[in-house]
Design an enzyme around this catalytic site. Structure first.
Site, PDB file in Angstrom:
ATOM      1  N   ASN A 161       0.858  -1.181   0.000  1.00  0.00           N
ATOM      2  CA  ASN A 161       0.000   0.000   0.000  1.00  0.00           C
ATOM      3  C   ASN A 161       0.894   1.230   0.000  1.00  0.00           C
ATOM      4  O   ASN A 161       1.801   1.344   0.831  1.00  0.00           O
ATOM      5  CB  ASN A 161      -0.900   0.006   1.242  1.00  0.00           C
ATOM      6  N   HIS A 201       6.588  -1.745   3.619  1.00  0.00           N
ATOM      7  CA  HIS A 201       6.422  -3.162   3.971  1.00  0.00           C
ATOM      8  C   HIS A 201       5.618  -3.848   2.890  1.00  0.00           C
ATOM      9  O   HIS A 201       4.793  -3.221   2.216  1.00  0.00           O
ATOM     10  CB  HIS A 201       5.753  -3.323   5.336  1.00  0.00           C
ATOM     11  N   GLN A 239      -2.427   2.739   3.268  1.00  0.00           N
ATOM     12  CA  GLN A 239      -1.191   2.650   4.057  1.00  0.00           C
ATOM     13  C   GLN A 239      -1.401   3.324   5.406  1.00  0.00           C
ATOM     14  O   GLN A 239      -1.832   4.482   5.480  1.00  0.00           O
ATOM     15  CB  GLN A 239      -0.015   3.302   3.309  1.00  0.00           C
TER      16      GLN A 239
HETATM   17  P1  AMP Z   1      -0.554  -0.839   5.859  1.00  0.00           P
HETATM   18  O1  AMP Z   1      -2.017  -0.556   6.121  1.00  0.00           O
HETATM   19  O2  AMP Z   1      -0.276  -1.327   4.467  1.00  0.00           O
HETATM   20  O3  AMP Z   1       0.327   0.322   6.260  1.00  0.00           O
HETATM   21  O4  AMP Z   1      -0.189  -2.066   6.770  1.00  0.00           O
HETATM   22  C1  AMP Z   1       0.192  -1.935   8.107  1.00  0.00           C
HETATM   23  C2  AMP Z   1      -0.023  -3.276   8.715  1.00  0.00           C
HETATM   24  O5  AMP Z   1       0.718  -3.332   9.920  1.00  0.00           O
HETATM   25  C3  AMP Z   1      -1.484  -3.597   9.061  1.00  0.00           C
HETATM   26  O6  AMP Z   1      -1.886  -4.761   8.368  1.00  0.00           O
HETATM   27  C4  AMP Z   1      -1.446  -3.784  10.573  1.00  0.00           C
HETATM   28  O7  AMP Z   1      -2.322  -4.797  11.002  1.00  0.00           O
HETATM   29  C5  AMP Z   1      -0.006  -4.137  10.814  1.00  0.00           C
HETATM   30  N1  AMP Z   1       0.495  -3.837  12.141  1.00  0.00           N
HETATM   31  C6  AMP Z   1       0.352  -2.680  12.834  1.00  0.00           C
HETATM   32  N2  AMP Z   1       0.956  -2.780  14.034  1.00  0.00           N
HETATM   33  C7  AMP Z   1       1.478  -4.014  14.092  1.00  0.00           C
HETATM   34  C8  AMP Z   1       2.232  -4.736  15.071  1.00  0.00           C
HETATM   35  N3  AMP Z   1       2.538  -4.187  16.255  1.00  0.00           N
HETATM   36  N4  AMP Z   1       2.609  -6.000  14.804  1.00  0.00           N
HETATM   37  C9  AMP Z   1       2.290  -6.563  13.615  1.00  0.00           C
HETATM   38  N5  AMP Z   1       1.604  -5.946  12.657  1.00  0.00           N
HETATM   39  C10 AMP Z   1       1.198  -4.694  12.878  1.00  0.00           C
END
Ligand code: AMP
Length: 120
Positions: free
Chosen positions: A88, A101, A95
């Site tokens: 994203n 990531h 995002q």
């Molecule tokens: P995005 O929306 O593409 O920025 O993805 C961020 C992702 O990070 C989401 O799917 C969240 O569920 C994940 N996320 C946020 N905090 C954590 C955490 N502490 N451990 C693992 N995943 C996380």
């Protein structure tokens, strides 16, 4: 605490716990805390690049490493025949963490033409 640190940097320093699946000198792989599919993992470079569009030529090898790692992780998790790899870029694209990531999602039926629904 450095307030400029992304949540993923805080995971890498051990400040925030995570389910670590893999790590090397360039990246870590963790389970997503809020999985959208039975397999939902995140491949995160150690270097903080906020968004994919912020990457430049100096990151070329790292980006290649992340793609190869995605394939290796899919094989390791047994989902190499069917998975989605998602980045994203930007808040309007969903995002929420501004540290590049790659998501791997698998073991869920994804239908062609429903890419936008992958995160619903
Ligand atoms: P995005 O929306 O593409 O920025 O993805 C961020 C992702 O990070 C989401 O799917 C969240 O569920 C994940 N996320 C946020 N905090 C954590 C955490 N502490 N451990 C693992 N995943 C996380």
């Amino acid at each position: 605490m450095d307030s400029d640190q992304s949540i993923f940097e805080r995971i890498m320093t051990g400040e925030i716990p995570s389910e670590l699946l893999y790590e090397d000198d360039q990246a870590i792989v963790i389970k997503d805390i809020n999985p959208q599919a039975p397999i939902h993992i995140l491949l995160i470079p150690r270097v903080k690049i906020p968004r994919l569009v912020d990457a430049d030529e100096s990151h070329q090898a790292l980006l290649g490493h992340l793609l190869l790692l995605a394939g290796k992780m899919a094989k390791q998790l047994g989902c190499e025949e069917a998975f989605r790899l998602i980045i994203n870029n930007g808040a309007d694209a969903g995002q929420t963490v501004f540290h590049l990531h790659l998501h791997i999602l698998a073991n869920k039926a994804f239908e062609e033409g429903q890419l936008a629904a992958a995160f619903n």
